[in-house]
Scaffold this motif. Sequence first.
Motif, PDB file in Angstrom:
ATOM      1  N   THR A 414      25.025  -1.163 -64.424  1.00  0.00           N
ATOM      2  CA  THR A 414      25.991  -0.580 -63.494  1.00  0.00           C
ATOM      3  C   THR A 414      26.089  -1.461 -62.252  1.00  0.00           C
ATOM      4  O   THR A 414      25.073  -1.906 -61.714  1.00  0.00           O
ATOM      5  CB  THR A 414      25.559   0.843 -63.080  1.00  0.00           C
ATOM      6  OG1 THR A 414      25.507   1.665 -64.246  1.00  0.00           O
ATOM      7  CG2 THR A 414      26.547   1.440 -62.080  1.00  0.00           C
ATOM      8  N   LEU A 415      27.312  -1.708 -61.810  1.00  0.00           N
ATOM      9  CA  LEU A 415      27.559  -2.561 -60.646  1.00  0.00           C
ATOM     10  C   LEU A 415      28.298  -1.744 -59.593  1.00  0.00           C
ATOM     11  O   LEU A 415      29.323  -1.128 -59.877  1.00  0.00           O
ATOM     12  CB  LEU A 415      28.393  -3.786 -61.024  1.00  0.00           C
ATOM     13  CG  LEU A 415      28.837  -4.679 -59.862  1.00  0.00           C
ATOM     14  CD1 LEU A 415      27.636  -5.321 -59.188  1.00  0.00           C
ATOM     15  CD2 LEU A 415      29.805  -5.750 -60.358  1.00  0.00           C
ATOM     16  N   THR A 416      27.772  -1.715 -58.380  1.00  0.00           N
ATOM     17  CA  THR A 416      28.417  -1.024 -57.265  1.00  0.00           C
ATOM     18  C   THR A 416      28.847  -2.042 -56.215  1.00  0.00           C
ATOM     19  O   THR A 416      28.052  -2.889 -55.792  1.00  0.00           O
ATOM     20  CB  THR A 416      27.466  -0.005 -56.620  1.00  0.00           C
ATOM     21  OG1 THR A 416      27.064   0.952 -57.611  1.00  0.00           O
ATOM     22  CG2 THR A 416      28.153   0.718 -55.472  1.00  0.00           C
ATOM     23  N   LEU A 417      30.097  -1.979 -55.815  1.00  0.00           N
ATOM     24  CA  LEU A 417      30.659  -2.899 -54.824  1.00  0.00           C
ATOM     25  C   LEU A 417      30.965  -2.135 -53.545  1.00  0.00           C
ATOM     26  O   LEU A 417      31.417  -0.977 -53.584  1.00  0.00           O
ATOM     27  CB  LEU A 417      31.935  -3.556 -55.364  1.00  0.00           C
ATOM     28  CG  LEU A 417      31.811  -4.325 -56.673  1.00  0.00           C
ATOM     29  CD1 LEU A 417      33.189  -4.803 -57.143  1.00  0.00           C
ATOM     30  CD2 LEU A 417      30.880  -5.515 -56.529  1.00  0.00           C
ATOM     31  N   HIS A 418      30.746  -2.787 -52.394  1.00  0.00           N
ATOM     32  CA  HIS A 418      31.111  -2.222 -51.104  1.00  0.00           C
ATOM     33  C   HIS A 418      31.933  -3.239 -50.326  1.00  0.00           C
ATOM     34  O   HIS A 418      31.784  -4.458 -50.504  1.00  0.00           O
ATOM     35  CB  HIS A 418      29.866  -1.858 -50.270  1.00  0.00           C
ATOM     36  CG  HIS A 418      29.054  -0.748 -50.842  1.00  0.00           C
ATOM     37  ND1 HIS A 418      27.893  -0.964 -51.552  1.00  0.00           N
ATOM     38  CD2 HIS A 418      29.233   0.601 -50.819  1.00  0.00           C
ATOM     39  CE1 HIS A 418      27.389   0.193 -51.945  1.00  0.00           C
ATOM     40  NE2 HIS A 418      28.175   1.164 -51.500  1.00  0.00           N
ATOM     41  N   CYS A 419      32.799  -2.730 -49.462  1.00  0.00           N
ATOM     42  CA  CYS A 419      33.564  -3.580 -48.559  1.00  0.00           C
ATOM     43  C   CYS A 419      32.945  -3.424 -47.174  1.00  0.00           C
ATOM     44  O   CYS A 419      32.925  -2.314 -46.615  1.00  0.00           O
ATOM     45  CB  CYS A 419      35.030  -3.134 -48.560  1.00  0.00           C
ATOM     46  SG  CYS A 419      36.183  -4.452 -48.171  1.00  0.00           S
ATOM     47  N   PRO A 427      29.447  -0.272 -44.815  1.00  0.00           N
ATOM     48  CA  PRO A 427      30.590  -0.098 -45.724  1.00  0.00           C
ATOM     49  C   PRO A 427      31.773   0.567 -45.053  1.00  0.00           C
ATOM     50  O   PRO A 427      31.629   1.485 -44.235  1.00  0.00           O
ATOM     51  CB  PRO A 427      30.014   0.769 -46.845  1.00  0.00           C
ATOM     52  CG  PRO A 427      28.542   0.534 -46.800  1.00  0.00           C
ATOM     53  CD  PRO A 427      28.203   0.314 -45.367  1.00  0.00           C
ATOM     54  N   ILE A 428      32.990   0.097 -45.410  1.00  0.00           N
ATOM     55  CA  ILE A 428      34.237   0.701 -44.935  1.00  0.00           C
ATOM     56  C   ILE A 428      34.524   1.918 -45.796  1.00  0.00           C
ATOM     57  O   ILE A 428      34.406   1.887 -47.026  1.00  0.00           O
ATOM     58  CB  ILE A 428      35.385  -0.322 -45.018  1.00  0.00           C
ATOM     59  CG1 ILE A 428      35.061  -1.526 -44.119  1.00  0.00           C
ATOM     60  CG2 ILE A 428      36.711   0.299 -44.619  1.00  0.00           C
ATOM     61  CD1 ILE A 428      36.042  -2.662 -44.260  1.00  0.00           C
ATOM     62  N   LEU A 429      34.916   3.018 -45.155  1.00  0.00           N
ATOM     63  CA  LEU A 429      35.085   4.275 -45.888  1.00  0.00           C
ATOM     64  C   LEU A 429      36.274   4.244 -46.840  1.00  0.00           C
ATOM     65  O   LEU A 429      36.239   4.855 -47.905  1.00  0.00           O
ATOM     66  CB  LEU A 429      35.236   5.431 -44.889  1.00  0.00           C
ATOM     67  CG  LEU A 429      34.016   5.708 -44.019  1.00  0.00           C
ATOM     68  CD1 LEU A 429      34.289   6.877 -43.082  1.00  0.00           C
ATOM     69  CD2 LEU A 429      32.787   5.992 -44.883  1.00  0.00           C
ATOM     70  N   SER A 430      37.328   3.545 -46.466  1.00  0.00           N
ATOM     71  CA  SER A 430      38.523   3.496 -47.321  1.00  0.00           C
ATOM     72  C   SER A 430      38.881   2.040 -47.592  1.00  0.00           C
ATOM     73  O   SER A 430      39.113   1.271 -46.651  1.00  0.00           O
ATOM     74  CB  SER A 430      39.695   4.206 -46.641  1.00  0.00           C
ATOM     75  OG  SER A 430      40.845   4.140 -47.463  1.00  0.00           O
ATOM     76  N   ALA A 431      38.923   1.649 -48.863  1.00  0.00           N
ATOM     77  CA  ALA A 431      39.189   0.245 -49.213  1.00  0.00           C
ATOM     78  C   ALA A 431      39.826   0.171 -50.593  1.00  0.00           C
ATOM     79  O   ALA A 431      39.611   1.037 -51.438  1.00  0.00           O
ATOM     80  CB  ALA A 431      37.905  -0.575 -49.178  1.00  0.00           C
ATOM     81  N   ASP A 432      40.628  -0.863 -50.792  1.00  0.00           N
ATOM     82  CA  ASP A 432      41.214  -1.148 -52.108  1.00  0.00           C
ATOM     83  C   ASP A 432      40.470  -2.328 -52.713  1.00  0.00           C
ATOM     84  O   ASP A 432      40.177  -3.311 -52.027  1.00  0.00           O
ATOM     85  CB  ASP A 432      42.698  -1.501 -51.971  1.00  0.00           C
ATOM     86  CG  ASP A 432      43.530  -0.341 -51.440  1.00  0.00           C
ATOM     87  OD1 ASP A 432      43.116   0.811 -51.670  1.00  0.00           O
ATOM     88  OD2 ASP A 432      44.574  -0.600 -50.806  1.00  0.00           O
ATOM     89  N   PHE A 433      40.185  -2.251 -54.006  1.00  0.00           N
ATOM     90  CA  PHE A 433      39.451  -3.310 -54.695  1.00  0.00           C
ATOM     91  C   PHE A 433      40.364  -4.010 -55.703  1.00  0.00           C
ATOM     92  O   PHE A 433      41.134  -3.356 -56.412  1.00  0.00           O
ATOM     93  CB  PHE A 433      38.221  -2.726 -55.395  1.00  0.00           C
ATOM     94  CG  PHE A 433      37.151  -2.272 -54.435  1.00  0.00           C
ATOM     95  CD1 PHE A 433      36.125  -3.130 -54.074  1.00  0.00           C
ATOM     96  CD2 PHE A 433      37.181  -1.001 -53.862  1.00  0.00           C
ATOM     97  CE1 PHE A 433      35.147  -2.729 -53.179  1.00  0.00           C
ATOM     98  CE2 PHE A 433      36.215  -0.588 -52.964  1.00  0.00           C
ATOM     99  CZ  PHE A 433      35.193  -1.458 -52.625  1.00  0.00           C
ATOM    100  N   TYR A 434      40.239  -5.326 -55.755  1.00  0.00           N
ATOM    101  CA  TYR A 434      41.100  -6.149 -56.613  1.00  0.00           C
ATOM    102  C   TYR A 434      40.242  -7.042 -57.507  1.00  0.00           C
ATOM    103  O   TYR A 434      39.161  -7.488 -57.112  1.00  0.00           O
ATOM    104  CB  TYR A 434      42.010  -7.045 -55.762  1.00  0.00           C
ATOM    105  CG  TYR A 434      43.015  -6.279 -54.919  1.00  0.00           C
ATOM    106  CD1 TYR A 434      44.323  -6.137 -55.346  1.00  0.00           C
ATOM    107  CD2 TYR A 434      42.636  -5.725 -53.698  1.00  0.00           C
ATOM    108  CE1 TYR A 434      45.248  -5.432 -54.571  1.00  0.00           C
ATOM    109  CE2 TYR A 434      43.544  -5.022 -52.918  1.00  0.00           C
ATOM    110  CZ  TYR A 434      44.858  -4.892 -53.365  1.00  0.00           C
ATOM    111  OH  TYR A 434      45.757  -4.204 -52.590  1.00  0.00           O
TER     112      TYR A 434
END
Length: 445
Positions: A414-419, A427-434
């Motif tokens: 399992t991989l967890t990404l944060h911005c 971590p930023i609470l609201s983010a879009d991942f690409y």
Amino acid sequence: MPALDPAAVFNRAKEGWASPVGHIMAVNLKQKPELTSDPAGAALTGNTVTLTCRMDPSTGYWDSYWYKHTLNPETEKKKTYSYSLKIDSVSDGGQYWCRAGRGKPVYYTQYSDALWVNVTESPKAVLTVRPDERVFRGETVSLRCDIKWAGDTEWTYRWEIEGTNNQYKNTVSLCSTQELNISSVDLSHSGKYSCTGQIHTQRSQRSDAVTLTVSAEAQASVRVSPQPWLTEGESVTLTCEVSGSSKGWTFSWFRDHDHLSDSSRGAGGSYTLSPAALQHTGVYTCRAERGRPAYYTHNSSSHTLWITGVSAPVSLVIKPSRSQHFSSDSLSLSCEDQSNSAGWTVRRYTDKDTQTCANQTGSGCVMDSLSTSDTGVYWCESESGEKRHPRNITVHDGEMILESSVDPVIEGETLTLHCLHRSTNSPILSADFYKDGSLIQNQTT
């Protein structure tokens, strides 16, 4: 006016000369025109042959009557001595005659001697381009026009160039120039090229058009198969390619900026390590070249091969433990051995060089203020040159980075990404991942 003596006119005509007497012309009864052709040799389909019916100019004005294959009926009556014969097919060849005539009723001369017009199917020019139809600015390009022809080989050549932007059409006539050489192409040389050959006034069929495409620059790239991390004894293949072009390239391989001596393996575009050993760990790049003088691509982006033993005794510990970092932040790297970390140093690879990490203390390295030039691959290296645990580190000037594991991810995990934001380092609470430029998830927590 004195009376005309018919017997005198008849006798003079038999003697072979013509003389005006009043309004009457005495004509040589044996007179016949001379028929010639231009060109005189073989005619090629798709061209024109000019036939000329010549009379003695002292005999006055005549109409010309033309005959093809047979003397009856006439093919055409013309007011001039020339007849343009359009050669559409081989069947247009054969015997031709002419004779002259004038007056009413028409008085005809004798027929000319038969003239054979020999017709051959016109050969088609073939245009070839070296090194490729897709080239890059600065390369040397050679276009060659070939005509397969069993007869006269003294061809001259005509080149036609049409710009791809349809804003210009430039026709260049080059006598005896079979090759069109462009020593250093630029974007303006892009276009459709074709050629024809010519012998005297006869032309070959035009070649098929070849589209020459000139791009700004060539970029080599590397593919790794099956994966860049493996255990010693396994096999791995690196393949070097030039985007959009595959003809005529040879390749050079580099590990940690050092040219690999085994150039024969690199010549085919692939480099195979079988079996892979610990010392093969490193950062690999490739470069392609072709032509004379040689044209070189830029070096490819780097690819790191991670090759480990059955048990890896040394690990590169990175704090904070992530692959991306903000500029001006600090970073700590150390080589930790399960038993003894002595003798190991932190080394790094950047676009410029390979060097020992600055501010090295024993087996560790502390970087107080990062900059984008610190982006690269870092690893632990022993005094004997063994390399262990390479990791990618990227330094950014922006306000956000992607927090992800610094270690390779194993399939199934399992991989967890944060911005992360620079000012809060949280971590930023609201983010879009690409992924590869495409939106994969809107995250609101």
